[in-house]
Design an enzyme around this catalytic site. Structure first.
Site, short mmCIF file in Angstrom:
data_model
loop_
_atom_site.label_atom_id
_atom_site.label_comp_id
_atom_site.label_asym_id
_atom_site.label_seq_id
_atom_site.Cartn_x
_atom_site.Cartn_y
_atom_site.Cartn_z
N ASP A 124 28.78 0.05 54.48
CA ASP A 124 28.89 -1.30 54.76
C ASP A 124 28.74 -2.31 53.79
O ASP A 124 27.70 -3.03 53.42
CB ASP A 124 27.66 -1.33 55.93
CG ASP A 124 27.56 -2.78 56.85
OD1 ASP A 124 28.65 -2.93 56.98
OD2 ASP A 124 26.66 -2.95 57.37
N GLU A 129 37.91 -7.66 59.58
CA GLU A 129 37.42 -8.64 60.80
C GLU A 129 38.36 -9.60 61.48
O GLU A 129 38.79 -10.52 60.40
CB GLU A 129 36.01 -8.82 60.71
CG GLU A 129 35.30 -9.43 62.16
CD GLU A 129 33.96 -9.12 62.13
OE1 GLU A 129 33.23 -9.46 62.91
OE2 GLU A 129 33.31 -8.28 61.33
N LYS A 141 38.39 -5.21 63.16
CA LYS A 141 37.16 -5.22 63.86
C LYS A 141 37.29 -6.52 64.72
O LYS A 141 37.72 -7.51 64.28
CB LYS A 141 35.94 -5.48 62.81
CG LYS A 141 35.56 -4.39 61.90
CD LYS A 141 34.58 -4.59 60.93
CE LYS A 141 33.42 -4.62 61.70
NZ LYS A 141 32.19 -4.72 60.40
N THR A 193 32.85 -4.53 67.39
CA THR A 193 31.65 -4.84 66.75
C THR A 193 30.58 -5.67 67.57
O THR A 193 31.07 -5.95 68.55
CB THR A 193 31.88 -5.47 65.30
OG1 THR A 193 30.76 -5.25 64.38
CG2 THR A 193 32.64 -6.55 65.31
N PHE A 209 24.86 -1.72 66.83
CA PHE A 209 24.17 -2.13 66.11
C PHE A 209 22.73 -1.57 66.46
O PHE A 209 22.12 -1.61 67.57
CB PHE A 209 24.12 -3.77 66.12
CG PHE A 209 25.19 -4.33 65.28
CD1 PHE A 209 26.42 -3.85 65.43
CD2 PHE A 209 25.21 -5.72 64.60
CE1 PHE A 209 27.43 -4.26 64.53
CE2 PHE A 209 26.25 -6.11 64.15
CZ PHE A 209 27.23 -5.30 63.88
#
Length: 331
Positions: A16, A97, A133, A157, A179
Site C-alpha cells: 500500500d 485511482e 480504483k 475502494t 477498510f
C-alpha cells in the site's frame, strides 16, 4: 519464517504505497496507490525525473497555455508513470485511482478510467495488469460495472459496509478494498473502548462478515483488506484473498518471528444468493442507516480529493516555474 513470510503463504500481500524502494524491499505480489500516496511520493527526490517527464509529455501535447489544466493532465500521467515503474517490480497488478472529485459522476468516472487505461497501454502495459480504483458510491459501482464489461478491471475502494460489498459482488466487480483501520478510527472517536484484540476489532469484524458473505455465496469478487492500523488487524485477517499493507507494517511483520496463529476460518457453509439484486434505493437507505460508513465514505472522498488538489498544485508550481524560465530565456 517471519510473520510476513507466513502471511504470504495464506494471503496475497499487496504493498500500500507508491514508494518504489519499499516495493523493491518487501517484494509484494501487487501494489496499490491513491492520491494521498502519490502526493507523498511526488515530494521524494527519486521521483523528480518522473515529474519532469509528465510535464514534458503534457507540453508536447498541448503546451503550457493553462497551468491548472497542464497540472491536472500531468497528475494523471504521473500516476500512470509511477504505476508502470511499480509493475517492473511486482508480478501482479497495480491499482491506480480515478479522481475522487468524480465519485458521484458515473460518466466522468468511465471516461477517466478509459483515459488511464489508454495511457498505460501507450507505454506498453496491458490492461490486465491494471486495476482502476473507484470510490464505492452507487455511481462508482455503476461505472465500474460498465468498465468491467470492457475488460477494464476495477478495485472498489472506500468500502465500509456490507451493502457496498453486496452491490459490488452483484455488479461482478473484480476486487473490493474494505477498510479496516478507518472503521476502528471511527469507533474510537465515538467513545468506544480504546483497546481491541485483533478479532474483536470492529474493522476486522466488518471484513470477516464481508468475506463470509462472499465465500458462502460463491461470488468471484476478490476481497482485499486495506487501511490497517496495527499488525494485529492483519494477522486476524490472514487467509483473506489479498491484504494491502503499508511499508511500516510490512516491516513490523518482517521483524516478528513468532508463529502466525490467527486468521479467517476455512470451512464456510454454502448459502443461497439473494433472489434479486440490491436496488439503488435499498443501497442508499442501508448506507445512510450506517453512520460510520456514511461518515467515513464522505471523509475519504474529501481527503483523496484534497490530496489530488495538492498534487496538482505541486505540479502547477513547476509549470509556472517553467513559464517564467521560458519567458526570461526568450523575452
Amino acid at each position: 519464517m517471519n510473520k510476513l513470510e507466513q502471511l504470504k503463504k495464506r494471503s496475497q500481500v499487496v504493498a500500500d504505497t507508491g514508494d518504489i524502494e519499499a516495493i523493491r524491499r518487501y517484494r509484494p505480489h501487487d501494489a496499490t496507490t491513491n492520491p494521498s500516496l502519490l502526493y507523498k511520493a511526488a515530494q521524494l527526490p527519486q521521483y523528480k525525473g518522473l515529474i519532469g517527464e509528465s510535464l514534458d509529455w503534457v507540453q508536447r501535447h498541448q503546451g503550457y497555455k493553462n497551468p491548472a489544466e497542464t497540472a491536472r493532465l500531468a497528475a494523471i500521467k504521473l500516476a500512470v508513470d509511477i504505476g508502470a515503474e511499480i509493475l517492473q517490480l511486482v508480478p501482479g497488478v497495480v491499482s491506480t485511482e480515478v479522481d475522487a472529485r468524480l465519485s458521484f459522476d458515473s460518466r466522468a468516472t468511465i471516461d477517466y478510467a478509459r483515459h488511464l487505461v489508454a495511457l498505460y497501454e501507450r507505454v506498453g502495459v496491458p490492461r490486465e495488469r491494471v486495476l482502476i480504483k473507484v470510490a464505492a458510491t452507487w455511481e462508482g459501482i455503476t461505472a465500474a460495472e460498465i468498465l468491467e464489461r470492457e475488460d477494464i478491471r476495477c478495485n472498489l475502494t472506500l468500502l465500509f459496509s456490507l451493502c457496498q460489498a453486496i452491490a459490488c459482488a452483484e455488479a461482478d466487480i473484480s476486487l473490493i478494498s474494505p477498510f479496516v483501520g478507518r472503521i476502528l478510527d471511527w469507533h474510537l472517536a465515538n467513545g468506544e473502548p480504546k483497546a481491541y484484540c485483533g478479532e474483536e476489532d470492529p474493522g476486522v469484524v466488518s471484513v470477516r462478515n464481508i468475506y463470509h458473505y462472499y465465500k458462502s455465496r460463491d461470488y468471484d469478487t476478490i476481497v482485499m483488506g486495506a487501511s490497517f492500523r496495527n499488525s494485529g488487524e492483519i494477522e486476524a485477517l490472514a487467509g483473506c484473498d489479498r491484504l494491502t499493507i503499508s511499508p511500516q507494517l510490512l516491516q513490523a511483520l518482517e521483524e516478528n518471528t513468532e508463529k502466525l496463529e490467527s486468521g479467517l476460518p476455512t470451512n464456510i457453509k454454502p448459502q443461497s444468493r439473494p433472489a434479486r439484486r440490491l436496488s439503488e434505493a435499498e443501497f442508499r437507505y442501508q448506507l445512510n442507516s450506517d453512520a460510520m460508513a456514511t461518515e467515513k465514505l464522505a471523509e475519504g472522498i474529501r481527503n483523496f480529493a484534497k490530496d489530488q488538489q495538492r498534487l496538482e498544485m505541486l505540479l502547477q508550481s513547476q509549470v509556472i516555474g517553467h513559464q517564467k524560465t521560458d519567458a526570461a530565456t526568450n523575452p
